[in-house]
Design a protein around this motif. Structure first.
Motif, short mmCIF file in Angstrom:
data_model
loop_
_atom_site.label_atom_id
_atom_site.label_comp_id
_atom_site.label_asym_id
_atom_site.label_seq_id
_atom_site.Cartn_x
_atom_site.Cartn_y
_atom_site.Cartn_z
N ILE A 1 -28.86 39.56 -15.17
CA ILE A 1 -27.53 39.22 -15.69
C ILE A 1 -27.07 37.88 -15.13
O ILE A 1 -26.55 37.02 -15.86
CB ILE A 1 -26.51 40.35 -15.34
CG1 ILE A 1 -26.90 41.64 -16.07
CG2 ILE A 1 -25.08 39.92 -15.66
CD1 ILE A 1 -26.20 42.89 -15.57
N ASN A 2 -27.30 37.69 -13.84
CA ASN A 2 -26.95 36.43 -13.18
C ASN A 2 -27.63 35.25 -13.89
O ASN A 2 -26.99 34.24 -14.19
CB ASN A 2 -27.40 36.55 -11.71
CG ASN A 2 -27.14 35.30 -10.89
OD1 ASN A 2 -27.72 34.27 -11.16
ND2 ASN A 2 -26.29 35.41 -9.88
N LEU A 3 -28.92 35.41 -14.20
CA LEU A 3 -29.65 34.32 -14.86
C LEU A 3 -29.14 34.08 -16.27
O LEU A 3 -29.02 32.93 -16.71
CB LEU A 3 -31.16 34.63 -14.86
CG LEU A 3 -31.82 34.63 -13.47
CD1 LEU A 3 -33.26 35.12 -13.54
CD2 LEU A 3 -31.75 33.23 -12.84
N MET A 4 -28.83 35.16 -16.99
CA MET A 4 -28.31 35.01 -18.36
C MET A 4 -26.98 34.28 -18.37
O MET A 4 -26.76 33.39 -19.18
CB MET A 4 -28.16 36.38 -19.01
CG MET A 4 -29.42 36.86 -19.70
SD MET A 4 -29.06 38.32 -20.68
CE MET A 4 -29.53 39.60 -19.55
N TYR A 5 -26.09 34.70 -17.46
CA TYR A 5 -24.79 34.02 -17.36
C TYR A 5 -25.00 32.52 -17.18
O TYR A 5 -24.36 31.70 -17.83
CB TYR A 5 -24.02 34.54 -16.14
CG TYR A 5 -22.98 35.60 -16.42
CD1 TYR A 5 -22.03 35.43 -17.42
CD2 TYR A 5 -22.90 36.74 -15.61
CE1 TYR A 5 -21.04 36.39 -17.63
CE2 TYR A 5 -21.92 37.70 -15.82
CZ TYR A 5 -21.00 37.52 -16.83
OH TYR A 5 -20.02 38.46 -17.04
N LYS A 6 -25.88 32.17 -16.24
CA LYS A 6 -26.07 30.74 -15.93
C LYS A 6 -26.61 30.01 -17.14
O LYS A 6 -26.22 28.86 -17.40
CB LYS A 6 -27.01 30.58 -14.74
CG LYS A 6 -26.33 30.87 -13.42
CD LYS A 6 -27.32 30.67 -12.29
CE LYS A 6 -26.79 31.17 -10.97
NZ LYS A 6 -27.89 31.50 -10.05
N ASP B 1 -24.92 41.11 -25.18
CA ASP B 1 -23.86 40.75 -26.14
C ASP B 1 -22.55 40.44 -25.42
O ASP B 1 -21.82 39.53 -25.79
CB ASP B 1 -23.62 41.90 -27.13
CG ASP B 1 -24.79 42.06 -28.07
OD1 ASP B 1 -25.67 41.16 -28.08
OD2 ASP B 1 -24.85 43.09 -28.78
N HIS B 2 -22.28 41.26 -24.41
CA HIS B 2 -21.06 41.04 -23.63
C HIS B 2 -21.14 39.73 -22.84
O HIS B 2 -20.16 39.00 -22.76
CB HIS B 2 -20.81 42.21 -22.69
CG HIS B 2 -20.31 43.44 -23.40
ND1 HIS B 2 -20.63 44.72 -23.00
CD2 HIS B 2 -19.54 43.58 -24.49
CE1 HIS B 2 -20.06 45.59 -23.82
NE2 HIS B 2 -19.39 44.91 -24.74
N ILE B 3 -22.30 39.46 -22.29
CA ILE B 3 -22.47 38.23 -21.51
C ILE B 3 -22.25 37.01 -22.42
O ILE B 3 -21.54 36.07 -22.07
CB ILE B 3 -23.87 38.19 -20.86
CG1 ILE B 3 -24.01 39.36 -19.88
CG2 ILE B 3 -24.13 36.86 -20.16
CD1 ILE B 3 -25.42 39.61 -19.42
#
Ligand code: PLP
Length: 359
Positions: A249-254, A343-345
């Motif tokens: 999730i951290n990587l996707m956010y970035k 999808d939320h990210i």
């Protein structure tokens, strides 16, 4: 609605198996077999010698201060959750704030020595977002001036530094197992203690200071119930899976926030990190507040964590900590929990991008 955290709950039948054990014996609290089992498994998991389960992470801090017999001034960080400061006050000591280092968010050792007086008894520092404090420098200062070191490791569960648990450093490390933390027991916490004698003191303090009919010291009720311990036993085996999911999730956010003026913490190569939070830093308080507002209008909760800088608490005399104040006015923790979907990210990133284009 998307909340900033979502508590992981294990499959119900797994928890019920533990409930059946409780129903078999009617032993519901007072350091029962499940609390004992969790304590042992935590020692093994963290590879630490003395660990005591307690009711929560705040009581853990208070017991730590009490058991080290701290008096007078305790040098501490302004960038932490309010419990770090209030536990010092609750134990009738004085918090002396030392500003943080801007990249690690942890107390800056360069400021500590200047703050030491003849009344200083200890340093209480927080491993902010699970990023390690400068342990070596802090220990060197503590050794030179004969001070105790307590680490508030509420964010540091599972983090490894130099191939061992980060919670193994300092005279005492405390941890919180609150429902919003990476590993939880609904409510709970633990004290990890270097010195056997200090651990024995906390063992007594945790249960009113007596063993059967022998009374040794004053104490409080700091014990974990079997229901809380059962939740911990269900969750402990999943911690590395949680960390793996949160890392993704951290990587996707970035990736999706790439190109925005936001900055992110740098995760140093020499630690095993737990991805406990996803803080982002805005250039200005105004841009942070407008992103927070737009996210909120779209049903997405974020948290100003940490805000305010604790040196600005209204019940304390103000002392200047410019780096901490600057950081606290620009930080926002975005939603992060194990099953937060892509999808939320994407949606969160899109809204943040929009907020930059509003002005
Ligand atoms: C959560 C937290 C605490 C308090 O722990 P509780 O279990 O909620 O009492 C203390 N310090 C920090 C840094 C925390 O994040």
């Amino acid at each position: 609605m998307i909340n900033v955290t979502k508590t992981f709950l294990p499959p119900l039948d797994e928890y019920i198996k533990y409930l059946e054990k409780i129903w078999d014996t009617s032993w519901v609290t007072n350091q029962g077999p499940l609390a004992e089992e969790l304590e042992n498994r935590l020692k093994e998991f963290l590879d630490v010698r003395n660990l005591l389960l307690v009711t929560n992470g705040t009581i853990a801090l208070q017991l730590a201060i009490r058991a080290l017999d701290l008096k007078g001034e305790i040098i501490t960080t302004p960038y932490s959750y309010v419990a770090t400061t209030t536990s010092i006050l609750w134990e009738n000591c004085n918090p002396i704030f030392c500003d943080i280092e801007k990249n690690s968010f942890c107390i800056d050792p360069a400021n500590i020595e200047k703050a030491i007086t003849e009344n200083t008894s200890a340093i209480l520092a927080t491993h902010v977002y699970g990023f390690p404090c400068d342990i070596e420098k802090i220990q060197a200062i503590a050794d030179k001036h004969n001070l105790k070191v307590i680490y508030d490791g509420a964010h540091a569960f599972g983090v490894k530094y130099k191939d061992q648990s980060l919670l193994n450093f300092g005279d005492i490390s405390t941890v919180s197992f609150h429902a919003t933390k990476l590993f939880h027991t609904i409510e709970g916490g633990a004290v990890i203690v270097k010195d056997e004698k200090v651990a024995e003191k906390i063992f007594l303090y945790r249960a009113f200071g007596h063993l059967d009919d022998e009374y040794f010291s004053i104490g409080i009720n700091g014990r974990t119930s079997e229901f809380h311990a059962a939740m911990g036993l269900c969750n402990l085996s999943r911690v590395y899976d949680f960390i793996e999911k949160r890392k993704k999730i951290n990587l996707m956010y970035k990736e999706y926030l790439d190109g925005t003026p936001l900055s992110f913490p740098v995760i140093s190569e020499n630690i095993f990190y737990n991805y406990s939070y996803f803080p982002v830093f805005f250039l200005t308080p105004e841009s942070m507040l407008s992103a927070k507002q737009l996210l909120s209008e779209n049903g997405i909760n974020t948290r100003r964590y940490f805000y305010p800088s604790l040196n600005k608490l209204p019940y304390l005399n103000y002392s200047e900590c410019p780096v901490s104040e600057f950081t606290a006015e620009r930080v926002l923790c975005l939603p992060l929990y194990n099953d937060l979907g892509i999808d939320h990210i994407k949606k969160i990133a899109l809204i943040i991008n929009k907020s930059f284009n509003l002005k």
